[in-house]
Design a protein around this motif. Sequence first.
Motif, PDB file in Angstrom:
ATOM      1  N   TRP A 362     -28.618  21.893   3.436  1.00  0.00           N
ATOM      2  CA  TRP A 362     -27.390  21.627   4.182  1.00  0.00           C
ATOM      3  C   TRP A 362     -26.642  20.418   3.667  1.00  0.00           C
ATOM      4  CZ3 TRP A 362     -24.658  24.902   6.644  1.00  0.00           C
ATOM      5  CH2 TRP A 362     -25.263  26.053   7.157  1.00  0.00           C
ATOM      6  N   LEU A 363     -27.342  19.441   3.117  1.00  0.00           N
ATOM      7  CA  LEU A 363     -26.649  18.314   2.482  1.00  0.00           C
ATOM      8  C   LEU A 363     -25.804  18.807   1.308  1.00  0.00           C
ATOM      9  CD1 LEU A 363     -29.319  15.438   2.482  1.00  0.00           C
ATOM     10  CD2 LEU A 363     -27.080  15.433   3.622  1.00  0.00           C
ATOM     11  N   LEU A 368     -20.495  20.430  -0.757  1.00  0.00           N
ATOM     12  CA  LEU A 368     -19.630  21.390  -1.443  1.00  0.00           C
ATOM     13  C   LEU A 368     -18.470  21.841  -0.561  1.00  0.00           C
ATOM     14  CD1 LEU A 368     -22.315  23.600  -3.229  1.00  0.00           C
ATOM     15  CD2 LEU A 368     -20.588  22.196  -4.356  1.00  0.00           C
ATOM     16  N   ILE A 369     -18.768  22.070   0.719  1.00  0.00           N
ATOM     17  CA  ILE A 369     -17.715  22.519   1.642  1.00  0.00           C
ATOM     18  C   ILE A 369     -16.642  21.443   1.799  1.00  0.00           C
ATOM     19  CG2 ILE A 369     -17.240  23.102   4.056  1.00  0.00           C
ATOM     20  CD1 ILE A 369     -20.035  24.497   4.063  1.00  0.00           C
ATOM     21  N   CYS A 370     -17.069  20.197   1.920  1.00  0.00           N
ATOM     22  CA  CYS A 370     -16.097  19.101   2.045  1.00  0.00           C
ATOM     23  C   CYS A 370     -15.205  19.029   0.807  1.00  0.00           C
ATOM     24  CB  CYS A 370     -16.828  17.776   2.247  1.00  0.00           C
ATOM     25  SG  CYS A 370     -17.590  17.617   3.871  1.00  0.00           S
ATOM     26  N   CYS A 374     -11.345  19.761   1.268  1.00  0.00           N
ATOM     27  CA  CYS A 374     -10.612  18.503   1.427  1.00  0.00           C
ATOM     28  C   CYS A 374     -10.210  17.829   0.125  1.00  0.00           C
ATOM     29  CB  CYS A 374     -11.449  17.526   2.264  1.00  0.00           C
ATOM     30  SG  CYS A 374     -11.884  18.186   3.891  1.00  0.00           S
ATOM     31  N   SER A 375     -10.611  18.370  -1.011  1.00  0.00           N
ATOM     32  CA  SER A 375     -10.249  17.740  -2.274  1.00  0.00           C
ATOM     33  C   SER A 375      -8.740  17.822  -2.484  1.00  0.00           C
ATOM     34  CB  SER A 375     -10.974  18.432  -3.437  1.00  0.00           C
ATOM     35  OG  SER A 375     -10.521  17.925  -4.669  1.00  0.00           O
ATOM     36  N   LEU A 386     -13.922  29.644  -3.677  1.00  0.00           N
ATOM     37  CA  LEU A 386     -14.222  31.014  -4.113  1.00  0.00           C
ATOM     38  C   LEU A 386     -15.683  31.148  -4.526  1.00  0.00           C
ATOM     39  CD1 LEU A 386     -10.993  31.880  -6.141  1.00  0.00           C
ATOM     40  CD2 LEU A 386     -11.659  32.727  -3.895  1.00  0.00           C
ATOM     41  N   GLY A 387     -16.228  30.104  -5.171  1.00  0.00           N
ATOM     42  CA  GLY A 387     -17.647  30.136  -5.526  1.00  0.00           C
ATOM     43  C   GLY A 387     -18.528  30.232  -4.301  1.00  0.00           C
ATOM     44  N   LEU A 388     -18.212  29.402  -3.285  1.00  0.00           N
ATOM     45  CA  LEU A 388     -18.977  29.464  -2.029  1.00  0.00           C
ATOM     46  C   LEU A 388     -18.767  30.803  -1.330  1.00  0.00           C
ATOM     47  CD1 LEU A 388     -18.362  25.845  -0.700  1.00  0.00           C
ATOM     48  CD2 LEU A 388     -20.583  26.836  -1.299  1.00  0.00           C
TER      49      LEU A 388
END
Length: 741
Positions: A362-363, A368-370, A374-375, A386-388
């Motif tokens: 989860w870390l 990755l989600i952030c 948010c980037s 898209l990768g996720l």
Amino acid sequence: MAELDADLDHIIPSSVVPPFWAKLVVGCVSLLCFARSYDGDFVFDDSEAIVNNKDLQADTPLGDLWHHDFWGSRLSSNTSHKSYRPLTVLTFRINYYLSGGFHPVGFHVVNILLHGGISVLMVDVFSVLFGGLQYTSKGRRVHLAPRASLLAALLFAVHPVHTECVAGVVGRADLLCALFFLLSFLGYCKAFRESNKEGAHSSTFWVLLSIFLGAVAMLCKEQGITVLGLNAVFDILVIGKFNLLEVIQKILRKDKSLESISMLRSGGLLFRMTLLTSGGAGVLYVRWRIMGTGPPAFMEVDNPASFADSMLVRAINYNYYYSLNAWLLLCPWWLCFDWSMGCIPLIKSIGDWRLIALAALWLCLIGLICQALCSEDSRKRRILTLGLGFLVIPFLPASNLFFRVGFVVAERVLYLPSAGYCMLLTFGFGALSRHTKKKKLIAALVLGILFINILRCMIRSGEWRSEDQLFRSALSVCPLNAKVHYNIGKNLADKGNQTAAIRYYREAVRLNPKYVHAMNNLGNILKERNELQEAEELLSLAVQIQPDFAAAWMNLGIVQNSLKRFEAAEQSYRTAIKYRRKYPDCYYNLGRLYADLNRHVDALNAWRNATVLKPEHSLAWNNMIILLDSTGNLAQAEAVGREALGLIPNDHSLMFSLANVLGKSQKYKESEALFLKAIKANPNAASYHGNLAVLYHRWGHLDLAKKHYEISLQLDPTAAGTKENYGLLRRKLEQMQKKDV
């Protein structure tokens, strides 16, 4: 996208960047990885889904494929697995027809070629995912990201976690699903090129075609429908250029310009989302109606976490399973054909060290989600999201979030999600290369990973060539898995090594005291070794644990019959038939019981039921002929024999039984012909020669009788009846010689 490709310049030579050469390299490498499995056997689930599946055979109407599950059972049955994959079964049937039977080479070659084709197709898919969909005024795509798409496709092509799908024939469901999944995605992308050139009508056609291909993917395997979700994410992020960070900031500032976000005002996007949603809902509704009786029923050993009473325990273990799947993608060295049956003990305590794996997973995901959401770098946001999406969305049907699944971890379900992993890994290599001066070290690392994965694929493909290698390879990975020991035991028993099989069956029962199939098989072996008391105890325990286990009830009846406990045996047979009404073998054994009790009419009725359910049941036909013969009903025995041979014309045992009846009816010529035909089919059967000699003896062809008595005694010198008849014949011949003198 040129920036990422530039970062990979030192890894991917410019000579292989052109699309043709890139696809040729990916195709050749993908075939090289799994070529070793081309001449493997049918292993593990292949037996049930292919060898024992009547849907593959020509005498099964094609229409039945649409009413049966993947294993050939009716979907309406309570015992059905509900895995509805008619198009996959159809390809098996075509394979069976073209191969002229169950010859595994043809099946394996198709799987290897499918993986090669999918890997080549991945070059185009990754090109879209990395480069986006931007066109020149002449309709040509720009930002093709050739190096990034080639590297990601190579990583996908050589990933060892794919071995189960490629080397195991039943893995074709995942391969076909992936093929149509990718075609659906590329078809959806085509809509945006056509909308620029030809207007909305052409765009709608491609969206509808994408939905159709998604439905086709679902008819190959259930997770195919998730492509519609991926298409929606792609549309929103790439075409709609949705920026969650921007939206959140405007909401927090109560910015009135929120209404001006182009995506929210796009009628085309809303129309496409409506088409995807209604199409997906319609396909799922039809799928649910076809299932008939609702979702399948699984046992606790299949997925222990889903049976835990505590929701917290379920959630923790589900997340641990996710971390194991992530580890298989990251480090695919410990691979196993089955991860159930105690292979992964439940986490029940906060002090369990395995919770570290959950935290690590989860870390990484939160990080990755952030970055994905948010980037400030739009390119980075698009690639990571898209990768996720490719990693998570196809995995959702296997996540236990929407319904219980029948496994703990399954390498086959990672075939499509691995594309998302390969995309993220490629992006990571690009970022790493950009921030370090040791570019040769990065290149060596990438080449090392590719080489190690190719080597692992070759080794693992070899392990999937035979059941013995496959099952034994699992012992080092999952020594606590009762199913591994069970399968090794079953394989040894099939080869006649009962002593070793008993050892593995006992270990399977020790690891899982409720493993009824292991108890049943162990009981069968003990029955054959005349260890009847222990066999009865094991089989009684099996039916106590699972009262509807028809095979165990039948085997218990056989043991009780051997112990002369006839009433209990009859009750066991009746119970087996109660739970499995179409059970010809049980009717056959019930008939044997009635014959032992001299209940001849009941025996004949039981054997007749067996032949009605299974017209090729040779033993039941034979027993009817022999019983009618022994009770003097020669005309009826002859009629039954002729009926049986009409259905099974090449069965030499039926020829032999009918020949005996015809001989007693003094139809010597016809009897002789059947005896000779039976002997031609099975020349080493002493009884065939012995009974033909008796026929010649009665018929007066004494020289021929003498010849076949002698052949029979050569094959079986201990046959007392043949010795006695031969002695009578010799005395008769001696008397005739004296008379002549």
